[in-house]
Design an enzyme around this catalytic site. Structure first.
Site, PDB file in Angstrom:
ATOM      1  N   THR A  81      -1.869   5.390   2.465  1.00 57.82           N
ATOM      2  CA  THR A  81      -3.001   4.471   2.484  1.00 57.82           C
ATOM      3  C   THR A  81      -2.933   3.598   3.726  1.00 57.82           C
ATOM      4  O   THR A  81      -1.850   3.161   4.128  1.00 57.82           O
ATOM      5  CB  THR A  81      -3.007   3.589   1.221  1.00 57.82           C
ATOM      6  OG1 THR A  81      -3.075   4.428   0.064  1.00 57.82           O
ATOM      7  CG2 THR A  81      -4.195   2.641   1.212  1.00 57.82           C
ATOM      8  N   HIS A 127      -1.089   2.522  -8.273  1.00 57.93           N
ATOM      9  CA  HIS A 127      -1.997   3.584  -7.828  1.00 57.93           C
ATOM     10  C   HIS A 127      -3.388   3.446  -8.451  1.00 57.93           C
ATOM     11  O   HIS A 127      -4.023   4.453  -8.798  1.00 57.93           O
ATOM     12  CB  HIS A 127      -1.431   4.966  -8.179  1.00 57.93           C
ATOM     13  CG  HIS A 127      -0.182   5.325  -7.441  1.00 57.93           C
ATOM     14  ND1 HIS A 127      -0.085   5.313  -6.063  1.00 57.93           N
ATOM     15  CD2 HIS A 127       1.039   5.714  -7.897  1.00 57.93           C
ATOM     16  CE1 HIS A 127       1.129   5.701  -5.705  1.00 57.93           C
ATOM     17  NE2 HIS A 127       1.841   5.930  -6.784  1.00 57.93           N
ATOM     18  N   LEU A 140       0.844  -1.186   0.000  1.00 57.97           N
ATOM     19  CA  LEU A 140       0.000   0.000   0.000  1.00 57.97           C
ATOM     20  C   LEU A 140       0.883   1.240   0.000  1.00 57.97           C
ATOM     21  O   LEU A 140       1.999   1.221   0.526  1.00 57.97           O
ATOM     22  CB  LEU A 140      -0.912   0.020   1.236  1.00 57.97           C
ATOM     23  CG  LEU A 140      -1.961  -1.086   1.345  1.00 57.97           C
ATOM     24  CD1 LEU A 140      -2.705  -0.972   2.670  1.00 57.97           C
ATOM     25  CD2 LEU A 140      -2.935  -1.039   0.177  1.00 57.97           C
ATOM     26  N   ASP A 141       0.363   2.341  -0.554  1.00 57.26           N
ATOM     27  CA  ASP A 141       1.097   3.600  -0.534  1.00 57.26           C
ATOM     28  C   ASP A 141       1.268   4.080   0.897  1.00 57.26           C
ATOM     29  O   ASP A 141       0.528   3.683   1.808  1.00 57.26           O
ATOM     30  CB  ASP A 141       0.338   4.664  -1.334  1.00 57.26           C
ATOM     31  CG  ASP A 141       0.228   4.311  -2.809  1.00 57.26           C
ATOM     32  OD1 ASP A 141       1.071   3.534  -3.296  1.00 57.26           O
ATOM     33  OD2 ASP A 141      -0.704   4.822  -3.467  1.00 57.26           O
ATOM     34  N   ALA A 142       2.219   4.985   1.100  1.00 54.25           N
ATOM     35  CA  ALA A 142       2.499   5.496   2.443  1.00 54.25           C
ATOM     36  C   ALA A 142       1.271   6.130   3.079  1.00 54.25           C
ATOM     37  O   ALA A 142       1.044   5.999   4.288  1.00 54.25           O
ATOM     38  CB  ALA A 142       3.648   6.501   2.379  1.00 54.25           C
TER      39      ALA A 142
END
Length: 247
Positions: A104, A191, A100-102
């Protein structure tokens, strides 16, 4: 599995130390000395080191509720690694399945079973991921409390994302509030959720993964637990059914 990885998983040696003892001819596979650390071996092989047949530690499967501003990485970077939240032995053997993105939050799976994690996020198995999405702009339809039906249809049919030649696979959207939806997708492009909403003229301002397959994010933010055997096996494939000679 690579021979050096097998040795590491069966002893207290790290990867560098395992490469040294293998290169020195101190490891035998099915009665023959093997000096190639990258040689592919299987759990059923008899791999001997220091007079004993090695037995790898059982695979581990963890669920973590990822906080915001943490990294899905084994090491710290611009933000701290989620591995700082774990209290386990041999953390270097673990890897993150489905990063997951930072910014998220939500469900992250962590394991040392490469075949299992590959299959969980392999598009051919269509494993569904559910995200709670907070948006910049309202998505209410003609009647208050209803999600825009045209938007639902567009997501279900698939969207053409900039720079990609294939549309996204069908996605399911469920209304929560005028600026919040639950989105279910079965792939994991770069993304993807943010790009899907950008494509339809909106912007994601908050993203939380609630579920992967049948596994719910059921622990408080920043905490973790081991998966049950039923959860590990509940993805519709055997963790040992594929890629025996690839990982």
């Amino acid at each position: 599995m690579r021979l050096d990885k097998f040795v590491c998983k069966s002893t207290r040696l790290n990867r560098e130390e395992a490469v040294v003892v293998i290169g020195a001819g101190k490891v035998a596979v099915n009665g023959s000395v093997v000096v190639d650390a990258g040689a592919q071996v299987h759990e059923s092989n008899c791999i001997v080191f220091q007079g004993g047949c090695l037995k790898p530690r059982p695979f581990r499967y963890l669920l973590l509720n990822k906080p915001k501003n943490t990294l899905c990485s084994n090491v710290d970077g611009d933000h701290p690694s989620i591995f700082n939240l774990l209290d386990v032995e041999y953390p270097h053997e673990l890897h993150i399945a489905g990063r997951l993105d930072a910014d998220t939050t939500g469900l992250v799976l962590i394991t040392d079973d490469g075949r299992w994690s590959f299959n969980v996020f392999n598009p051919k198995y269509h494993c569904q991921k559910v995200y709670r999405v907070r948006l910049r702009d309202s998505i209410e339809g003609e009647h208050k409390g209803e999600i825009d039906k045209q938007l639902v249809t567009r997501f279900k049919q698939g969207l053409e994302l900039p720079g990609e030649t294939k549309p996204t696979l069908p996605a399911k959207m469920a209304y929560v509030s005028e600026r919040e939806v639950l989105l279910t997708i079965s792939e994991g492009r770069y993304h993807q959720v943010k790009r899907m909403f950008a494509t339809v003229g909106n912007r994601v301002v908050g993203l939380h993964r609630e579920r992967v397959g049948s596994i719910e994010c059921d622990v408080p933010c920043g905490e973790w637990r081991y998966l049950s055997d039923e959860e590990v096996e509940g993805f519709g494939f055997s963790p040992f059914s594929e890629l025996d000679n690839r990982l």
